[in-house]
Scaffold this active site. Structure first.
Site, short mmCIF file in Angstrom:
data_model
loop_
_atom_site.label_atom_id
_atom_site.label_comp_id
_atom_site.label_asym_id
_atom_site.label_seq_id
_atom_site.Cartn_x
_atom_site.Cartn_y
_atom_site.Cartn_z
N LYS A 1 0.95 -1.19 0.08
CA LYS A 1 -0.18 0.01 -0.03
C LYS A 1 0.85 1.21 -0.01
O LYS A 1 0.55 2.34 -0.55
CB LYS A 1 -0.91 0.03 1.22
CG LYS A 1 -2.12 -1.13 1.18
CD LYS A 1 -3.02 -1.27 2.29
CE LYS A 1 -3.72 -2.44 2.23
NZ LYS A 1 -4.59 -2.70 3.38
N GLN B 1 -4.51 -1.25 9.41
CA GLN B 1 -4.51 -2.68 9.04
C GLN B 1 -5.10 -3.62 9.85
O GLN B 1 -4.72 -3.66 11.20
CB GLN B 1 -3.19 -3.18 8.40
CG GLN B 1 -2.92 -4.17 7.96
CD GLN B 1 -3.69 -4.40 6.54
OE1 GLN B 1 -3.79 -3.42 5.93
NE2 GLN B 1 -4.06 -5.45 5.99
N ASP C 1 -11.31 2.95 4.21
CA ASP C 1 -11.70 1.87 4.21
C ASP C 1 -13.17 1.58 4.16
O ASP C 1 -13.79 0.66 3.72
CB ASP C 1 -11.35 0.85 5.75
CG ASP C 1 -9.95 0.07 5.27
OD1 ASP C 1 -9.97 -0.42 4.05
OD2 ASP C 1 -9.40 -0.02 6.20
N1 GUN Z 1 -7.13 -6.68 5.97
C1 GUN Z 1 -7.56 -7.37 5.16
N2 GUN Z 1 -8.14 -6.49 4.13
C2 GUN Z 1 -8.32 -5.52 4.90
C3 GUN Z 1 -8.68 -4.11 4.09
O1 GUN Z 1 -9.54 -4.14 3.26
N3 GUN Z 1 -8.48 -2.91 5.14
C4 GUN Z 1 -7.62 -3.07 6.18
N4 GUN Z 1 -7.74 -2.00 6.94
N5 GUN Z 1 -7.28 -4.27 6.64
C5 GUN Z 1 -7.62 -5.26 5.81
#
Ligand code: GUN
Length: 306
Positions: free
Chosen positions: A55, A99, A122
């Site tokens: 990311k 995360q 998110d």
């Molecule tokens: N962990 C797995 N998928 C995601 C996501 O889409 N967002 C976040 N913040 N953590 C994740």
């Protein structure tokens, strides 16, 4: 011989990132600063570390400034909330991504609810969930569902009037993607582990979204001729073991790959013989999720700047 058209997630994601890049340049020229994304990683879960690194790399590619915050696994919830408070008040930060999963013992709901809804890239905050349910346009939507919709649009698959079947009812994928399909006038069925005759239900679908975390569950004979099959699954399996006994825990995917395991989706690739469209794993939905995070961060920056 497969006949399905392969929907290339890497190619569409590259297009999204290029769009975001041109927007970040305009934003920076106008406001004197790039859009900013804060990424919070608590603990040292190996898969999460990999995702976070990717990311941050994407941010660099499209002109978004990233702010990386790493906290030890034993950090109390209060300390994480303090960090979120600071990021909420930091004007250089347009998006906040915590995360998941957070380590055991951390109150995940409290953390997600503390994020300023305007910075919630998110789309997990209840305010944004409510806006999504209501069908508001200017809303930060969860990244995987909006990536799925973009893939359908780019492929010319129109949900209007289609029968859509979503397998899986998670807050992150199943429920929001069902809402997005509904808003686009699909007739939507959400299936889950208690659904009787799942293959029979899936067989009625013009659009199938598989998001259950069961390796290779959707078989060729479940799929209607010409259907669009979107595979959100990310599961590690080895050839020696039967799929049912294998973990789908994302934290272990990397380890498995090193030991000769392989990443598969929820859909058996054999569906290409009957489907009209198919998203491969890897190289399908995965890259789209990350690209939509960049698009959300750009939108959050624009909306915050007015
Ligand atoms: N962990 C797995 N998928 C995601 C996501 O889409 N967002 C976040 N913040 N953590 C994740």
């Amino acid at each position: 011989m497969g006949k399905a058209r392969i929907i290339d997630g890497n190619e569409i994601a590259a297009k999204v990132l290029a769009e975001v890049k041109s927007e970040t340049e305009g934003f920076a020229a106008e406001t004197g600063r790039p859009p900013g994304l804060a990424v919070v990683l608590v603990g040292d879960d190996p898969a999460s570390s990999v995702y976070v690194r990717m990311k941050i790399k994407d941010c660099g590619r499209c002109g978004i400034e990233s702010f990386s915050h790493r906290l030890p696994a034993e950090t109390p919830t209060e300390k994480i909330l303090d960090l979120v408070n600071r990021l909420n008040g930091d004007d250089k930060v347009d998006g906040i991504l915590v995360q998941l999963p957070l380590p055991e013992g951390v109150d995940t709901i409290s953390v997600l609810d503390r994020i300023d809804p305007a910075k919630d890239v998110d789309g997990f905050h209840p305010i944004n969930v409510g806006r999504l349910v209501r069908g508001d346009h200017a809303v930060l939507m969860p990244c995987t569902p909006s990536g799925v919709m973009r893939m359908l649009d780019e492929s010319g698959v129109n949900p209007h009037g289609a029968r859509a079947v979503v397998i899986g009812r998670s807050d992150i994928v199943g429920k929001p993607v069902a809402l997005l399909l509904l808003h686009r006038h699909a007739t939507v069925t959400i299936c889950h582990s208690k659904t009787p005759d799942l293959p029979g239900v899936v067989r009625e679908a013009d659009i199938v979204v598989a998001a259950v975390g069961r390796p290779l569950m959707v078989e060729k004979d479940w799929v209607k001729e010409g259907a669009a099959v979107i595979d959100v699954g990310m599961n590690s399996i080895s050839r020696e073991e039967s799929p049912e006994v294998i973990t789908t825990d994302p934290t272990r995917i990397r380890d498995f790959e090193k030991k000769g395991y392989t990443l598969v989706g929820d859909v058996s690739p054999g569906v290409v013989d009957v489907a009209g469209w198919y998203t491969p794993v890897p190289g399908g939905v995965g890259p789209m999720t990350r690209a939509m995070l960049m698009a959300n961060t750009m939108n959050a920056a624009k909306w915050r700047a007015g």
